[in-house]
Design a protein around this motif. Structure first.
Motif, PDB file in Angstrom:
ATOM      1  N   UNK A 273       9.636  13.259  -6.510  1.00  0.00           N
ATOM      2  CA  UNK A 273       8.488  13.068  -7.220  1.00  0.00           C
ATOM      3  C   UNK A 273       7.192  12.688  -6.526  1.00  0.00           C
ATOM      4  N   UNK A 274       7.234  11.719  -5.797  1.00  0.00           N
ATOM      5  CA  UNK A 274       5.987  11.010  -4.719  1.00  0.00           C
ATOM      6  C   UNK A 274       6.710  11.301  -3.428  1.00  0.00           C
ATOM      7  N   UNK A 275       6.826  12.395  -2.735  1.00  0.00           N
ATOM      8  CA  UNK A 275       7.154  12.171  -1.355  1.00  0.00           C
ATOM      9  C   UNK A 275       6.284  11.624  -0.313  1.00  0.00           C
ATOM     10  N   UNK A 276       5.171  11.251  -0.493  1.00  0.00           N
ATOM     11  CA  UNK A 276       4.208  10.730   0.562  1.00  0.00           C
ATOM     12  C   UNK A 276       4.003   9.120   0.025  1.00  0.00           C
ATOM     13  N   UNK A 277       4.650   8.807  -1.086  1.00  0.00           N
ATOM     14  CA  UNK A 277       4.656   7.327  -1.220  1.00  0.00           C
ATOM     15  C   UNK A 277       5.810   6.615  -0.678  1.00  0.00           C
ATOM     16  N   UNK A 278       5.573   5.485   0.246  1.00  0.00           N
ATOM     17  CA  UNK A 278       6.409   5.120   1.231  1.00  0.00           C
ATOM     18  C   UNK A 278       7.650   4.546  -0.015  1.00  0.00           C
ATOM     19  N   UNK A 279       9.017   4.507   0.808  1.00  0.00           N
ATOM     20  CA  UNK A 279       9.953   3.930  -0.194  1.00  0.00           C
ATOM     21  C   UNK A 279      10.243   2.720  -0.553  1.00  0.00           C
ATOM     22  N   UNK A 280       9.261   1.836   0.162  1.00  0.00           N
ATOM     23  CA  UNK A 280       9.322   0.408  -0.236  1.00  0.00           C
ATOM     24  C   UNK A 280       8.846   0.213  -1.579  1.00  0.00           C
ATOM     25  N   UNK A 281       8.208   1.432  -2.281  1.00  0.00           N
ATOM     26  CA  UNK A 281       7.709   1.246  -3.610  1.00  0.00           C
ATOM     27  C   UNK A 281       8.494   2.100  -4.635  1.00  0.00           C
ATOM     28  N   UNK A 282       9.732   2.695  -4.051  1.00  0.00           N
ATOM     29  CA  UNK A 282      10.832   3.152  -4.745  1.00  0.00           C
ATOM     30  C   UNK A 282      11.364   2.763  -5.989  1.00  0.00           C
ATOM     31  N   UNK A 283      11.732   1.402  -5.709  1.00  0.00           N
ATOM     32  CA  UNK A 283      12.385   0.540  -7.131  1.00  0.00           C
ATOM     33  C   UNK A 283      11.139   0.677  -8.185  1.00  0.00           C
ATOM     34  N   UNK A 284       9.777   0.561  -8.006  1.00  0.00           N
ATOM     35  CA  UNK A 284       9.194   0.359  -9.170  1.00  0.00           C
ATOM     36  C   UNK A 284       8.750   1.617  -9.739  1.00  0.00           C
ATOM     37  N   UNK A 285       8.783   2.846  -8.939  1.00  0.00           N
ATOM     38  CA  UNK A 285       9.036   4.277  -9.694  1.00  0.00           C
ATOM     39  C   UNK A 285      10.320   4.307 -10.435  1.00  0.00           C
ATOM     40  N   UNK A 286      11.310   3.764  -9.839  1.00  0.00           N
ATOM     41  CA  UNK A 286      12.679   3.870 -10.422  1.00  0.00           C
ATOM     42  C   UNK A 286      12.647   3.237 -12.059  1.00  0.00           C
ATOM     43  N   UNK A 287      12.052   2.110 -11.965  1.00  0.00           N
ATOM     44  CA  UNK A 287      11.982   1.505 -12.939  1.00  0.00           C
ATOM     45  C   UNK A 287      11.415   2.145 -14.216  1.00  0.00           C
TER      46      UNK A 287
END
Length: 347
Positions: A273-287
């Motif tokens: 969904x957000x390829x250019x967003x760093x994975x460090x933020x992935x848990x926020x997006x997942x929630x």
């Protein structure tokens, strides 16, 4: 199943709930180079220059393999521009992280960033999408594989994980060769050949036994770990002509310590969904995805996903929503009848 939504639908809605700063690069991720490169260099020197017991050297070789895999995960986010934006620095660091795989950073951005992310699981436009039953009849190699008994076929697929990511580099280079401008082609070939020449030189310097411990075993492990994620990210999902990450992608549920070491590479729906967003933020997006799309978000433990992959064939039926075998067995895909807790053919 709910009708497919396009990627743009999710990005538009999610951005309303996310802070703007998560769309900025995270240069601090480069600090991961220190432990992983440090372990690889130290391990190689100990193996080549000391008379330590072979058992210790084998353990170091295994640890080097895990480190190379994690560097691959770092290279993936670097080449998406979520760590540094300067093109030459991005490509240099990305190439360094992919060095064990002999993978050109420029080729990866064309193949992965543009075509795979732009056409995820599209039956004819995604270079990573698996074949349909119709294509099976056209390829001798695929027919040979599916001539094996199902259990042996699954075993062969899993064995291929130990080299497949490295093999994809020359295969994709061949695939894109005629579509590239001469300068692009020259850069991609140089970026591909240089790692191979480097590892051959290492082999000449250290001898065959140490070469196996320093290069071969770590490469096999790194390939297997990376492919264990890549295969589970999409191959249980249907083919989709609409790029809908909630339909064509799967997030892997890992313990926090493993996600920490693997740099949140498991969060694959979020990444698409957000390829250019760093994975460090992935848990926020997942929630947020779990809150907004609880019935559509797809996640599974790594072990469950691999077991489901083992039990299902890799060819798609004409409807692109089923997995089929030449013997006539038909399985659903995620969202279309596949139950990972009770994998069985459709009647």
């Amino acid at each position: 199943m709910t009708e497919l939504n396009h990627l743009r639908v999710y990005t538009k809605e999610l951005k309303q709930h996310l802070p703007r700063d998560i769309f900025q690069p995270v240069p601090a991720r480069l600090l991961w180079l220190i432990p992983y490169l440090g372990l690889i260099i130290a391990g190689a020197l100990i193996i080549a220059l000391t008379s330590w017991p072979i058992v210790i050297k084998i353990v170091l070789s295994l640890m080097m393999g895990f480190s190379f895999a994690s560097l691959g995960f770092l290279g993936h986010e670097v080449l998406h521009g979520s760590v540094v934006k300067t093109p030459w620095l991005r490509d240099t660091i990305g190439g360094l992280c992919f060095f064990i795989f002999g993978l050109s950073s420029k080729l990866w951005r064309k193949w992965h960033n543009v075509d795979h992310h732009g056409h995820t699981q599209h039956p004819s436009l995604d270079p990573d999408a698996f074949e349909t039953l119709e294509e099976y009849h056209k390829h001798v190699g695929i027919r040979f594989l599916y001539g094996l008994p199902p259990a042996l076929r699954s075993f062969a697929n899993f064995v291929s994980f130990t080299f497949w990511f490295s093999l994809l580099s020359p295969l994709m280079l061949k695939h894109y060769h005629r579509h590239l401008k001469p300068r692009e082609r020259a850069v991609m070939y140089a970026q591909t050949l240089f790692p191979y020449l480097f590892w051959i030189t290492v082999g000449i310097l250290v001898g065959p036994v140490h070469f196996i411990l320093i290069v071969v075993i770590p490469a096999l492990i790194a390939n297997f770990l990376v492919m264990s994620y890549i295969a589970t990210n999409h191959l249980l999902c249907p083919l989709t002509e609409t790029n809908d990450p909630l339909a064509n992608s799967l997030t892997i549920q890992n313990p926090r310590w493993l996600d920490f070491l693997h740099l949140n590479f498991s969060h694959h729906v979020e990444h698409h969904i957000f390829p250019s967003v760093n994975p460090v933020h992935a848990p926020k997006i997942r929630a947020l995805l779990l809150r907004l799309y609880p019935d559509r978000y797809q996640q599974m433990t790594w072990g469950r996903a691999l077991l489901t992959l083992w039990r299902t064939p890799r060819l798609y039926g004409p409807d692109h929503k089923t997995l089929v075998s030449p013997e006539g067995m038909t399985f659903g895909t995620l969202g279309h009848g596949l139950d990972p807790k009770n994998v069985r053919p459709k009647k």
